[in-house]
Write an enzyme that holds these catalytic residues in place. Structure first.
Site, mmCIF file in Angstrom:
data_model
loop_
_atom_site.group_PDB
_atom_site.id
_atom_site.type_symbol
_atom_site.label_atom_id
_atom_site.label_comp_id
_atom_site.label_asym_id
_atom_site.label_seq_id
_atom_site.Cartn_x
_atom_site.Cartn_y
_atom_site.Cartn_z
ATOM 1 C CE LYS A 37 -8.906 -28.285 -11.209
ATOM 2 N NZ LYS A 37 -8.840 -26.857 -10.949
ATOM 3 C CE LYS B 86 -1.100 -27.251 -18.173
ATOM 4 N NZ LYS B 86 -1.066 -26.213 -17.188
ATOM 5 C CE LYS C 149 1.390 -28.324 -9.996
ATOM 6 N NZ LYS C 149 1.328 -27.125 -9.195
HETATM 7 P P1 ADP Z 1 -0.354 -27.397 -13.053
HETATM 8 O O1 ADP Z 1 -0.860 -27.361 -14.461
HETATM 9 O O2 ADP Z 1 0.898 -28.188 -12.937
HETATM 10 O O3 ADP Z 1 -1.408 -27.813 -12.048
HETATM 11 P P2 ADP Z 1 -0.920 -24.755 -12.232
HETATM 12 O O4 ADP Z 1 -2.210 -24.864 -13.005
HETATM 13 O O5 ADP Z 1 -0.968 -24.761 -10.750
HETATM 14 O O6 ADP Z 1 0.042 -25.915 -12.714
HETATM 15 O O7 ADP Z 1 -0.179 -23.449 -12.745
HETATM 16 C C1 ADP Z 1 0.471 -22.460 -12.000
HETATM 17 C C2 ADP Z 1 1.031 -21.419 -12.946
HETATM 18 O O8 ADP Z 1 2.010 -22.002 -13.823
HETATM 19 C C3 ADP Z 1 -0.018 -20.787 -13.861
HETATM 20 O O9 ADP Z 1 0.283 -19.401 -14.031
HETATM 21 C C4 ADP Z 1 0.134 -21.539 -15.154
HETATM 22 O O10 ADP Z 1 -0.277 -20.774 -16.266
HETATM 23 C C5 ADP Z 1 1.633 -21.825 -15.191
HETATM 24 N N1 ADP Z 1 1.926 -23.075 -15.909
HETATM 25 C C6 ADP Z 1 1.603 -24.321 -15.499
HETATM 26 N N2 ADP Z 1 2.018 -25.257 -16.403
HETATM 27 C C7 ADP Z 1 2.624 -24.574 -17.414
HETATM 28 C C8 ADP Z 1 3.277 -24.958 -18.641
HETATM 29 N N3 ADP Z 1 3.419 -26.231 -18.989
HETATM 30 N N4 ADP Z 1 3.763 -23.977 -19.426
HETATM 31 C C9 ADP Z 1 3.660 -22.677 -19.073
HETATM 32 N N5 ADP Z 1 3.070 -22.242 -17.936
HETATM 33 C C10 ADP Z 1 2.553 -23.167 -17.106
#
Ligand code: ADP
Ligand code: TRP
Length: 330
Positions: free
Chosen positions: A112, A195, A198
């Protein structure tokens, strides 16, 4: 006594398939068996400074989506992090026992800091201690999160151990990450590598309608096709199969595996099927999202009831913590 489970998601947009299969689906599966707290990490979202006018809207969006996915406020405590001020007091105590060096070593902090070099704020640095406070405030044992959270979970365990050692008590249990399968689910993106996420801009959202899902899937990156029978799949193709495995029936997966193996696969057909199966999975959720989102007063009532329950549990912990440290109880 049921074991306590806790997890949260930052309100930084809509829930996507990664959030659902990696996290929220597991929350739903745990709600009957455990004493569950599921919250919306709105304080954490301030580490990246969203516009104030977006914060309320985003928290209500995630609440509606949690409910649409099947979280039942009669069974679990659903609340906004910012409704439970006791978390802040614990955050302060934990920060006093956490060292700059160990916070600076957290990979998500380093990432970050690289992404927002003009805003390396103290909240970003102490993100893991706020997360530890979220968990320890209910003395949760199990935390269903994706693999990317492992380092934060290690910090939470460190905070619990250190507090117990400093004050010579056995008060905080060490929380463990919880996955249903041996391997944490990782939902891939549609842009070839990595993966779904967002910030990667490659998401299929639960609220996407059929036409949007189809458009996104049809645009997914592929290659020029297999050149020899039974060959290993390159990552871009494996990703499509991984998604297919998540949303489609086993005989559908089998059908396309065979087509891959005898080199007769047509990616257009695979994508059409994948889009259709994603839509049939998400369509009922999408309908419920629209239903819950249209009733703000119901959402607010659910959040208020959740806050009350969460604060009751948080107050008990803080009262004991103050006693352990030697402060007067309020
Ligand atoms: P993003 O990566 O979209 O910002 P977050 O970091 O807010 O999502 O993740 C929220 C939850 O969703 C966490 O528990 C994270 O491990 C899970 N998560 C996010 N993206 C994935 C993914 N592609 N596969 C599996 N779990 C995910
Ligand atoms: N860090 C988590 C994420 O990015 C969100 C979160 C904040 C969380 N506090 C938590 C998850 C406590 C589990 C428990 O997804």
């Amino acid at each position: 006594m049921k074991e306590t489970v806790l997890s949260g998601i930052r309100p930084t947009g809509n829930l996507h398939l990664g959030n659902y299969f990696g996290a929220v689906k597991n929350f739903v599966r745990m709600q009957d068996e455990y004493n569950c707290y599921f919250f919306i990490a709105d304080w954490h979202s301030l580490t990246t400074c969203p516009k104030p006018e977006n914060i309320v809207a985003s928290t209500e969006t995630i609440l509606a989506e949690y409910l649409a996915c099947g979280l039942d406020p009669e069974k679990v405590t659903i609340y906004m992090q910012s409704d439970v001020k006791e978390v802040l007091e614990l955050y302060l105590y934990l920060n006093m026992n956490t060292y700059l060096g160990e916070l600076e070593r957290v990979t998500t902090f380093k990432e970050k800091a690289r992404k927002q070099p003009d805003n390396v704020n103290a909240g970003l640095l102490t993100y893991p201690t706020l997360m530890a406070a979220d968990i320890l405030i209910h003395r949760a044992l199990k935390v269903p999160v994706g693999k990317d959270q492992e380092q934060n979970m290690e910090m939470a365990r460190k905070c619990a151990r250190r507090f117990n050692n400093i004050y010579g008590v056995d008060f905080f249990p060490e929380p463990q990450s919880f996955y249903f399968s041996k391997e944490a689910v990782k939902v891939p993106g549609l842009d070839g590598t990595g993966k779904m996420g967002k910030s990667e801009g490659n998401c299929i959202y639960l609220k996407d309608d059929a036409a949007t899902v189809k458009k996104k899937v049809m645009k997914a990156v592929t290659d020029s096709g297999p050149t020899a029978p039974n060959s290993e799949k390159p990552e871009v193709i494996q990703n499509l199969f991984t998604l297919l495995n998540i949303v489609s029936r086993p005989d559908t997966v089998q059908y396309f595996e065979e087509k891959w193996n005898d080199c007769s696969i047509r990616y257009g057909d695979l994508k059409k099927q994948l889009a259709a199966d994603i839509v049939s999975y998400t369509e009922p959720i999408r309908e419920r999202i629209l239903e819950f989102s249209s009733d703000r007063s119901r959402l607010q009532a659910i959040a208020a009831a959740g806050a009350e329950k969460a604060r009751e549990s948080a107050r008990k912990t803080i009262s004991e913590v103050r006693h352990i440290i030697g402060f007067r109880d309020l």
